[in-house]
Scaffold this motif. Structure first.
Motif, short mmCIF file in Angstrom:
data_model
loop_
_atom_site.label_atom_id
_atom_site.label_comp_id
_atom_site.label_asym_id
_atom_site.label_seq_id
_atom_site.Cartn_x
_atom_site.Cartn_y
_atom_site.Cartn_z
N UNK A 65 0.71 -1.30 -0.13
CA UNK A 65 -0.28 -0.06 -0.08
C UNK A 65 0.84 1.14 0.03
N UNK A 66 0.76 2.03 -0.93
CA UNK A 66 1.34 3.23 -1.22
C UNK A 66 1.41 4.12 0.00
N UNK A 67 0.36 4.34 0.75
CA UNK A 67 0.26 5.49 1.84
C UNK A 67 0.96 4.59 2.99
N UNK A 68 1.06 3.43 3.08
CA UNK A 68 1.58 2.97 4.33
C UNK A 68 3.22 2.90 4.11
N UNK A 69 3.61 2.76 2.77
CA UNK A 69 5.16 2.72 2.68
C UNK A 69 5.55 4.47 2.80
N UNK A 70 4.85 5.35 2.21
CA UNK A 70 5.20 6.77 2.26
C UNK A 70 5.17 7.19 4.09
N UNK A 71 4.22 6.56 4.78
CA UNK A 71 3.98 6.90 6.09
C UNK A 71 5.32 6.21 6.91
N UNK A 72 5.59 4.98 6.33
CA UNK A 72 6.73 4.34 6.79
C UNK A 72 8.06 5.05 7.03
N UNK A 73 8.52 5.68 5.82
CA UNK A 73 9.59 6.28 5.52
C UNK A 73 9.67 7.78 6.32
N UNK A 74 8.48 8.44 6.32
CA UNK A 74 8.30 9.65 7.07
C UNK A 74 8.30 9.24 8.61
N UNK A 75 7.92 8.31 8.95
CA UNK A 75 7.88 8.05 10.40
C UNK A 75 9.52 7.79 10.69
N UNK A 116 5.91 -5.13 -6.18
CA UNK A 116 5.30 -3.93 -5.92
C UNK A 116 5.89 -3.14 -4.60
N UNK A 117 5.71 -3.96 -3.52
CA UNK A 117 6.15 -3.72 -2.36
C UNK A 117 7.45 -3.25 -2.37
N UNK A 118 8.45 -3.94 -2.97
CA UNK A 118 9.89 -3.64 -3.14
C UNK A 118 10.14 -2.44 -3.95
N UNK A 119 9.26 -2.25 -4.86
CA UNK A 119 9.37 -1.03 -5.77
C UNK A 119 8.90 0.27 -5.18
N UNK A 120 7.84 0.06 -4.19
CA UNK A 120 7.14 1.14 -3.58
C UNK A 120 8.43 1.74 -2.27
N UNK A 121 8.89 0.56 -1.83
CA UNK A 121 9.98 1.07 -0.67
C UNK A 121 11.10 1.74 -1.26
#
Length: 251
Positions: A65-75, A116-121
């Motif tokens: 999930x894009x929003x989860x990955x974005x939030x992960x990096x932001x946190x 997709x998960x690794x690409x998003x990360x």
């Protein structure tokens, strides 16, 4: 050459168990602050890392999930102010089925989490590393990213995809100070292999029989490879595919 990761920050996805857990602990032992991401809550890992004298946070994240990955990096940045290393390890095996019996739901979920998960990360990790002018990413594929396994079409396709994606991203980032490599573990003693074998003697013997060494690999053995690839000792290594197994890929 760098022997510790003091004052550095590592992000590990799928960090609550198996290879990810071993890697998170290995980063902490080297002095890194660690952001541990997984799809279900696990505060135990934070406590274990604090016992090692380092700092850690846990982030609940579905890497598909894009929003989860974005939030992960932001946190991660909010907690530690930087990102130096990432081990993109989260993945699932999907359901066992032949190509013609594989459901669209199983295909989509497996590809979405694993590839997709690794690409998003990487999509959201790389910009933060560019701010530091340096970084190292290690993606987790599998020996199934190098050879085929009957009955796991979606899993094998996703892992082959990770290898190709890693090579491409490594070329894009090579002159920007960011190294990107991929580890391809063999049959490792993890919850995933427990699910695949059902912990039955017959299935365990079948899987260990794939490894010429005659045993499962240990999560810590993969973690050691990840740590080396992130270290300055591997400063000339990028786009590398490292098979960490007991030798059956080489047969």
């Amino acid at each position: 050459m760098e022997t510790t990761f003091k004052n550095k920050v590592a992000l590990v996805t799928g960090g609550a168990s198996g290879i990810g857990k071993a890697a998170a602990l290995a980063f902490a032992k080297k002095g890194a602050k660690v952001a541990i991401a997984d799809w279900k809550e696990n505060d135990e890992m934070v406590d274990l890392i604090k016992e090692l004298g380092s700092e850690a946070i846990f982030i609940k994240c579905d890497v598909s999930k894009t929003e989860d990955v974005k939030a992960m990096v932001v946190q991660t940045i909010a907690a530690f102010g930087r990102l130096d290393y990432a081990f993109n390890n989260a993945g699932i095996e999907g359901n066992t089925a032949t190509t013609q019996e594989c459901t669209e739901e199983n295909w989509d979920k497996t590809i979405s989490v694993n590839l997709k998960g690794i690409w998003l990360c990487m999509k959201y990790e790389i910009p933060e590393m560019l701010k530091e002018g340096k970084g190292a990413i290690v993606n987790c594929a599998s020996v199934a990213g190098l050879i085929g396994f009957a009955g796991l079409p979606a899993y094998v396709a996703s892992k082959h995809g990770i290898v190709g994606l890693t090579k491409t991203t490594a070329l894009e980032c090579a002159k920007q100070g960011i190294r990107v490599n991929v580890v391809c573990p063999g049959v490792i003693q993890t919850p995933m292999i427990d699910r695949l074998t059902g912990k039955t003697k017959e299935a365990i013997e079948q899987f260990t029989g794939l490894e010429p060494i005659g045993r499962f690999g240990l999560p810590e053995e993969i973690a050691s490879a990840v740590i080396w690839l992130c270290s300055d000792e591997a400063s000339f290594v990028t786009g590398h595919v490292m098979a960490v197994d007991g030798g059956f890929v080489a047969q």
